[in-house]
Design an enzyme around this catalytic site. Structure first.
Site, PDB file in Angstrom:
ATOM      1  CB  CYS A 112      -1.047  -0.083   1.155  1.00 34.46           C
ATOM      2  SG  CYS A 112      -2.532   0.732   0.931  1.00 34.46           S
TER       3      CYS A 112
ATOM      4  CG  HIS B   3      -3.450  -3.725   3.624  1.00 36.14           C
ATOM      5  ND1 HIS B   3      -2.146  -3.110   4.144  1.00 36.14           N
ATOM      6  CD2 HIS B   3      -3.950  -2.697   2.883  1.00 36.14           C
ATOM      7  CE1 HIS B   3      -2.087  -1.872   3.628  1.00 36.14           C
ATOM      8  NE2 HIS B   3      -3.494  -1.494   2.956  1.00 36.14           N
TER       9      HIS B   3
ATOM     10  CD  GLU C 289      -0.351  -5.722   5.673  1.00 40.99           C
ATOM     11  OE1 GLU C 289      -0.420  -6.269   4.511  1.00 40.99           O
ATOM     12  OE2 GLU C 289      -0.459  -4.510   5.990  1.00 40.99           O
TER      13      GLU C 289
HETATM   14  N1  LIG Z   1      -3.364   1.963   3.488  1.00 41.75           N
HETATM   15  C1  LIG Z   1      -2.502   2.519   3.018  1.00 41.75           C
HETATM   16  O1  LIG Z   1      -1.213   2.348   3.243  1.00 41.75           O
HETATM   17  C2  LIG Z   1      -2.992   4.054   2.409  1.00 41.75           C
HETATM   18  C3  LIG Z   1      -2.066   4.556   1.333  1.00 41.75           C
HETATM   19  C4  LIG Z   1      -2.377   6.051   0.967  1.00 41.75           C
HETATM   20  N2  LIG Z   1      -2.116   7.054   2.187  1.00 41.75           N
HETATM   21  C5  LIG Z   1      -3.501   6.332   0.211  1.00 41.75           C
HETATM   22  O2  LIG Z   1      -4.386   6.393   0.694  1.00 41.75           O
HETATM   23  O3  LIG Z   1      -3.743   5.935  -0.977  1.00 41.75           O
END
Ligand SMILES: NC(=O)CC[C@H](N)C(=O)O
Length: 233
Positions: free
Chosen positions: A86, A206, A208
């Protein structure tokens, strides 16, 4: 297997990642601070999710220029393995460690929901515990996950088998024009890519957060099991 997790101001998924890594490796990951100028001996560096530096300028843009990233780049040059999830994926592209960019989601909205990913290759340390074509569920939470790159880069990624994951329907159908499965509008429904040396992986969802039945499933665990198998010395 020795792992390190980089924490920036605004990172918020480092504990989820630490739980996942501790669970599969049996040892606690080292937490690395954005101001650190040296790395301990590590087999894997993880850049976790979050809102590094408050997403100012562009997601990941400021983190890419923080002191620790000089060390992360040197680690990459030495052939080290790196996983970016992410915001971590965004930082890897901003740092030039992976090609392309993560643009604002196609629908212009922050998305927070489960998605399904189709595994496009099992020939990487990150995907070796899956078979090509396997489909798994993963939570996703981002505003800027719309993967984009120029035509030449896209041809290279596709031609070299460096697309790791694509957004798919629960049944495993990939259709980049279908916003119900390709939620953020990524080119070719790309959800994760691999570096040319096969050692750096970035992905938006994600894994994880699904590594224990208590979390509601273990769909993400093969990624970590594969890394342990590939990297244990
Ligand atoms: N969950 C995250 O890592 C979000 C990544 C980033 N802040 C976004 O909104 O795209």
């Amino acid at each position: 297997m020795k792992t390190g997790i980089v924490v920036f101001p605004g990172t918020n998924r480092e504990r989820d990642m630490a739980i996942a890594l501790h669970g599969v490796t049996g040892r606690k990951p080292e937490m690395l601070w954005h101001r650190d100028t040296a790395l301990p001996d590590l087999d894997l560096i993880v850049l976790p999710g979050g809102f590094s530096y408050g997403d100012y300028l562009r997601c990941g843009a400021m983190a890419a220029h923080s002191p620790i990233m000089r060390e992360v780049k040197a680690f990459a040059e030495r052939g080290g393995h790196i996983l970016g999830v992410c915001n971590g994926f965004q930082i890897l592209t901003e740092a030039g460690l992976l090609p392309g960019a993560l643009l604002r989601n196609g629908g212009m909205r922050f998305l927070s929901q489960d998605c399904y990913l189709r595994v496009e290759t099992s020939e990487t340390p990150f995907t070796r515990h899956w078979k090509k074509g396997d489909v798994f569920r993963a939570p996703l939470a981002h505003g800027d996950g719309n993967y984009a790159c120029d035509a030449e880069t896209l041809a290279e990624l596709e031609g070299e088998g460096r697309v790791a994951f694509r957004y798919a329907s629960a049944g495993g159908v990939v259709d980049a024009s279908d916003r119900a499965s390709n939620l953020n509008g990524s080119v070719n429904a790309i959800a994760g890519v691999i570096s040319a040396n096969n050692r750096i992986c970035g992905m938006m969802p994600h894994p994880e957060d699904l590594v224990d039945p208590l979390m509601g499933g273990v769909d993400g665990k093969p990624l970590f099991d594969g890394l342990v198998e590939a990297l244990v010395r």
